[in-house]
Design a protein around this motif. Structure first.
Motif, PDB file in Angstrom:
ATOM      1  N   HIS A   9      34.746 -30.193 -49.157  1.00 40.84           N
ATOM      2  CA  HIS A   9      35.375 -29.641 -50.099  1.00 40.84           C
ATOM      3  C   HIS A   9      34.598 -28.344 -50.330  1.00 40.84           C
ATOM      4  CE1 HIS A   9      31.223 -30.083 -52.156  1.00 40.84           C
ATOM      5  NE2 HIS A   9      31.036 -31.195 -51.588  1.00 40.84           N
ATOM      6  N   VAL A  48      32.911 -24.835 -51.787  1.00 44.97           N
ATOM      7  CA  VAL A  48      31.586 -24.541 -52.692  1.00 44.97           C
ATOM      8  C   VAL A  48      31.702 -23.090 -52.946  1.00 44.97           C
ATOM      9  CG1 VAL A  48      30.645 -26.836 -52.453  1.00 44.97           C
ATOM     10  CG2 VAL A  48      30.110 -24.874 -50.707  1.00 44.97           C
ATOM     11  N   ARG A  82      32.095 -18.410 -50.204  1.00 46.46           N
ATOM     12  CA  ARG A  82      32.450 -19.753 -50.417  1.00 46.46           C
ATOM     13  C   ARG A  82      32.254 -20.267 -48.968  1.00 46.46           C
ATOM     14  NH1 ARG A  82      38.633 -18.603 -51.864  1.00 46.46           N
ATOM     15  NH2 ARG A  82      37.975 -16.574 -52.093  1.00 46.46           N
ATOM     16  N   LYS A 116      32.200 -33.980 -48.284  1.00 41.31           N
ATOM     17  CA  LYS A 116      32.525 -34.521 -49.436  1.00 41.31           C
ATOM     18  C   LYS A 116      31.389 -35.701 -49.747  1.00 41.31           C
ATOM     19  CE  LYS A 116      37.411 -34.277 -50.142  1.00 41.31           C
ATOM     20  NZ  LYS A 116      38.753 -34.921 -49.964  1.00 41.31           N
ATOM     21  N   ASP A 165      25.903 -33.045 -52.177  1.00 43.80           N
ATOM     22  CA  ASP A 165      25.656 -31.788 -53.083  1.00 43.80           C
ATOM     23  C   ASP A 165      25.851 -30.602 -52.362  1.00 43.80           C
ATOM     24  OD1 ASP A 165      25.161 -33.357 -55.407  1.00 43.80           O
ATOM     25  OD2 ASP A 165      23.140 -33.478 -54.854  1.00 43.80           O
ATOM     26  N   PRO A 166      26.027 -29.636 -53.140  1.00 46.23           N
ATOM     27  CA  PRO A 166      26.238 -28.159 -52.149  1.00 46.23           C
ATOM     28  C   PRO A 166      25.051 -27.799 -51.679  1.00 46.23           C
ATOM     29  CG  PRO A 166      27.494 -28.253 -54.279  1.00 46.23           C
ATOM     30  CD  PRO A 166      26.619 -29.379 -54.385  1.00 46.23           C
ATOM     31  N   ARG A 176      29.365 -26.262 -56.949  1.00 45.55           N
ATOM     32  CA  ARG A 176      30.680 -26.835 -57.031  1.00 45.55           C
ATOM     33  C   ARG A 176      31.609 -25.883 -57.966  1.00 45.55           C
ATOM     34  NH1 ARG A 176      31.086 -31.807 -54.662  1.00 45.55           N
ATOM     35  NH2 ARG A 176      29.018 -32.948 -54.664  1.00 45.55           N
ATOM     36  N   TYR A 177      32.704 -25.839 -57.747  1.00 47.09           N
ATOM     37  CA  TYR A 177      33.687 -25.153 -58.537  1.00 47.09           C
ATOM     38  C   TYR A 177      33.767 -25.772 -59.971  1.00 47.09           C
ATOM     39  CZ  TYR A 177      35.472 -22.149 -54.769  1.00 47.09           C
ATOM     40  OH  TYR A 177      35.240 -21.277 -53.706  1.00 47.09           O
ATOM     41  N   GLU A 208      35.310 -27.931 -62.934  1.00 45.14           N
ATOM     42  CA  GLU A 208      36.429 -28.999 -62.587  1.00 45.14           C
ATOM     43  C   GLU A 208      37.701 -28.489 -63.547  1.00 45.14           C
ATOM     44  OE1 GLU A 208      37.576 -33.395 -64.563  1.00 45.14           O
ATOM     45  OE2 GLU A 208      35.385 -32.767 -64.489  1.00 45.14           O
ATOM     46  N   VAL A 216      39.246 -25.621 -59.130  1.00 48.60           N
ATOM     47  CA  VAL A 216      38.947 -25.843 -57.692  1.00 48.60           C
ATOM     48  C   VAL A 216      40.186 -25.180 -56.722  1.00 48.60           C
ATOM     49  CG1 VAL A 216      38.569 -27.488 -55.778  1.00 48.60           C
ATOM     50  CG2 VAL A 216      37.523 -27.764 -58.239  1.00 48.60           C
TER      51      VAL A 216
END
Length: 96
Positions: free
Chosen positions: A35, A37, A45, A50, A53-54, A60-61, A63, A66
Motif C-alpha cells: 500500500h 504511504v 511517497r 499491506k 504500519d508505515p 498512511r493516506y 481514508e 488514497v
C-alpha cells in the motif's frame, strides 16, 4: 519498502522517466501486496507491505484520499499537498 522509486508500475518521481521526461499516465500506484504511504512533511511517497504500519517518517493516506492509479485525482492532489508531523494536511511549499 520502496522509497520514491515507484511502486508496482509507478515510475520514480524524480527524475522523470522516459525519453519525453514525462511519467506514463496509467497503471497502479502500488502493487497488490503493498500500500502507498506518504512521507511526513514531503510530497515523497513509498510502498509498504499491506497489514504493516508505515515505516518511521511515513504515514498512511487519510481514508478516502488514497491514490489508486497514476494521474488519478488523489495522486495529483498528493503531488501538491503534504501531511505534517501532527497529521495536518496542507499545500506543499517550494521544494517539499
Amino acid at each position: 519498502m520502496h522509497s520514491d522509486t515507484g511502486c508496482g508500475n509507478r515510475p520514480a518521481r524524480r527524475p522523470p522517466n522516459g525519453p519525453t521526461g514525462r511519467r506514463p499516465r496509467h497503471g497502479p500506484v502500488h502493487q497488490g501486496d503493498r500500500h502507498a504511504v506518504q512521507a511526513v512533511g514531503s510530497t515523497g511517497r513509498a510502498c509498504a507491505p499491506k497489514g504493516e504500519d508505515p515505516p518511521k517518517g511515513y504515514v498512511r493516506y487519510p481514508e478516502g484520499k488514497v491514490p489508486k492509479t497514476v494521474d488519478d485525482t488523489w495522486e495529483r492532489y498528493w503531488n501538491t499537498h503534504v501531511i505534517d508531523e501532527n497529521g495536518t494536511v496542507r499545500k506543499a511549499g517550494e521544494g517539499e
